[in-house]
Write a protein that holds these residues in place. Sequence first.
Motif, mmCIF file in Angstrom:
data_model
loop_
_atom_site.group_PDB
_atom_site.id
_atom_site.type_symbol
_atom_site.label_atom_id
_atom_site.label_comp_id
_atom_site.label_asym_id
_atom_site.label_seq_id
_atom_site.Cartn_x
_atom_site.Cartn_y
_atom_site.Cartn_z
ATOM 1 N N ASN A 133 0.911 -1.157 0.105
ATOM 2 C CA ASN A 133 -0.015 0.106 0.063
ATOM 3 C C ASN A 133 0.926 1.162 0.000
ATOM 4 O OD1 ASN A 133 -2.249 1.410 -0.060
ATOM 5 N ND2 ASN A 133 -2.531 1.489 2.355
ATOM 6 N N GLN A 178 1.143 4.024 -3.098
ATOM 7 C CA GLN A 178 0.860 5.581 -2.791
ATOM 8 C C GLN A 178 1.958 6.352 -3.203
ATOM 9 O OE1 GLN A 178 -1.402 6.566 0.744
ATOM 10 N NE2 GLN A 178 -2.027 4.263 0.883
ATOM 11 N N GLY A 203 -4.086 -7.792 -1.765
ATOM 12 C CA GLY A 203 -4.199 -6.420 -1.756
ATOM 13 C C GLY A 203 -3.763 -5.782 -3.052
ATOM 14 N N LEU A 253 -5.956 -3.180 -5.466
ATOM 15 C CA LEU A 253 -5.386 -1.947 -5.830
ATOM 16 C C LEU A 253 -5.434 -1.941 -7.396
ATOM 17 C CD1 LEU A 253 -2.305 -1.379 -3.533
ATOM 18 C CD2 LEU A 253 -4.407 -0.046 -3.281
ATOM 19 N N LYS A 258 -3.650 5.259 4.949
ATOM 20 C CA LYS A 258 -3.649 6.151 3.869
ATOM 21 C C LYS A 258 -2.738 7.225 4.226
ATOM 22 C CE LYS A 258 -6.949 8.349 0.602
ATOM 23 N NZ LYS A 258 -8.084 8.721 0.259
#
Length: 769
Positions: A506, A510, A551, A555, A653
């Motif tokens: 993750n 990002q 995951g 995504l 996040k």
Amino acid sequence: MGRGKKSIAFYLAMILLLGLLMYCIVDAGQSNKQTDQVISLVNAPQTFSDGFQTFSQSVNEHIQSPIGIILLQIIVILITCRIFNWVFTKLGQPSVIGEILAGIVLGPSILGYFLPEYSAFLFPPESLDNIALLSQFGLILFMFAIGMELDLKEVRATLKETILISHTSTIVPFAFGMILSYFVYDSYADPGTPFLSFALFIGIAMSITAFPVLARIIQDKGLTKTHLGTISLASAANGDITAWCLLAVVVSIAQVGNMISASFNILFSILYILFMFLIIRPFLRMIGNIYHNNEVIAKGMVAFIFLLLIISAYFTEIIGLHALFGAFIAGLVMPSNINFRKIMTEKVEDLSLSLFLPLFFVSTGLRTQIGLLNSLDLWLMCGLFTLVAISGKFGGAYVSARILGETPKDSLYIGALMNTRGLMELIVLTIGYEMGILSPTVFVMLVLMTLVTTFMTAPLLSFISFCFKRQEKRKNSKIKVTKTYGNQFRLLLPFGRAKNGQIMLNVAHQLFSEGKQPLDITALHFTVGSDVSPLRTENFEEISFAPILSGAARLGITITPRYEISNNAGQDIVNIVNKEKFDFLLVGAGISMSNVPTDMEAHQYKSFYYRFFRRFKAPESWTPGALLRDKTKLFVEESNCSVGIFVNRDFTKASNVIILIKSIEDMFLMDYVPQLIKTAARSIVFLVKRNTSDLDYRQIMITLHEFINKTPQATILSERDLSPMLLNGYSLMLISYETWNEVSVTRKEALHHMPSTLIIRQQLKKKEN
């Protein structure tokens, strides 16, 4: 009165009344035994010294009791084997080498020679039968696990390709061994040993391949899913089955002394094998299709499987084949359902490998008296045994592989791998020694041959690779050119815990998914320890990659999963990064900076023991020393690419990001802002601390203001100290590695309250290899 007070009152009353009742019973009983009481008082210790002497005598008696001796022996054996195991694993050798040497060290050759008093105390003659008995039981479990590791479907599928290699590498050394036995029989065999039995055992000792050791070497070299690895494993599996069937025949002949009597043993052996494969195996196949997970494989099912194992071992023992052959066949007929075999292997292998097999190595070491080789002739004969074993096994495998069309390099690799003997060889030698066929001197020679042929495998593979290095460089250069000109940003993401892999994916998404180059992520997971069973690695791989693959699907990105076995994961990660030219290495920070309660508790204990052994001079837990102990400093110092060390504090996040700027060198962190804004960030705060020259400070502020004018999500905080209050409300902090080294000392308390943090060491230009 409340319920809690009533409970306490009842509890106290019960203790008081029952205590009074027990006192009355004891007092009444003592009054009826006045004579015994007087004698007891006379013999009772009168002083503290007398009491301690009585206690010491009691301790000494328990130490020398049979159970005390065997427990002490197990403790010493396990500790010694683990130490030698660790040393030889670090040297790149199979762990079995260290365990064999540990057995020899604890035997008469080393401990008995230099410290005979301690050896006599630790291994009194009357206790050796207990060790031998326990080790035999461990071998039964081990052979059962080996049988389960062999997949008969795979053996049949590759039979046409491997039967020549496996049988040539078995028959050729077998024949060489029998020829050698003809010349050494008169001088080295016991007078009462028939030549046929001696020759057959020398032949079988020359032809054994250690399938477990070979499988783990192939895992360690990363060859499991290659053509070479498949051919070698299948050949070793086929050869093992052939060799153990030969051993069963040899044992039958050796026990009765002639072929006519042995024919009855062989006949019943054939009937037994047919019964196991034609009746028991179909029945077990049905069971495996129904019971194939931990929920339904209950104690009753496990008990049934163990009962079948013991019955099979018992039957082969009484018909003269040896219990180990029955255990091996019981493993072979287990259900082919891979989940069933994995579960049963886990239940059997850990106990047999960790507890019982070290006892076998020491039991073998106690019989290995290297002092028996007390002349040059004996050592030359030992060398001849070793030379014949290598030439027969290595040469037979190499020639047959070349006939099948394998390349010279792969043929040499197959020869080197098939020449591995290890534990399987020791089992054969032990059987021959216990049957009185192998004399103590020949037994020592063959044990040393086992050590040499097993030890030489890893260096020989490296030497073969070195000899073909120029050709490999040509091939690799073509691959590297293709990758160098590919327009991709290559990121390596090693992870340990399955959940952490998903979180770090993750982070990578990002930070890098909206960059100028397409993102190529390789997710890497290691199982540490090359002695892990091949059956279990598939399960480990599946469990470890399930969250990160899930995951990636969520995504909408594609990742390349990569699973490997390693004894030194940290160094292997660095080697992969440098050799395969990755652009970024993203790793976790380890337990020293985790806020997970179990990690924090583990780190507290770790720090306590570190302080204890460092005489209370432990480094601070937030300094780069902590990074060093968590292996991340290795990545920073030796990787030829940029490195990100991620500290997870419940990251989800990167919506609110704070970036620490303390010098002009930290300005590279601005490069990550546009990608963060595209993927997640609503606000970016630059915390600028004046820690440099006026000129650099002005340059930093000018650059940041120009950037902020174009980026409305960004703001500046200048001249503010890093404090716990300041860090509240952020979801991610970016900081350079150099700045981290400074603030982790000067602002240690503030960092205890930091959000999830990415510590980045920027590599401006990749180093050349």
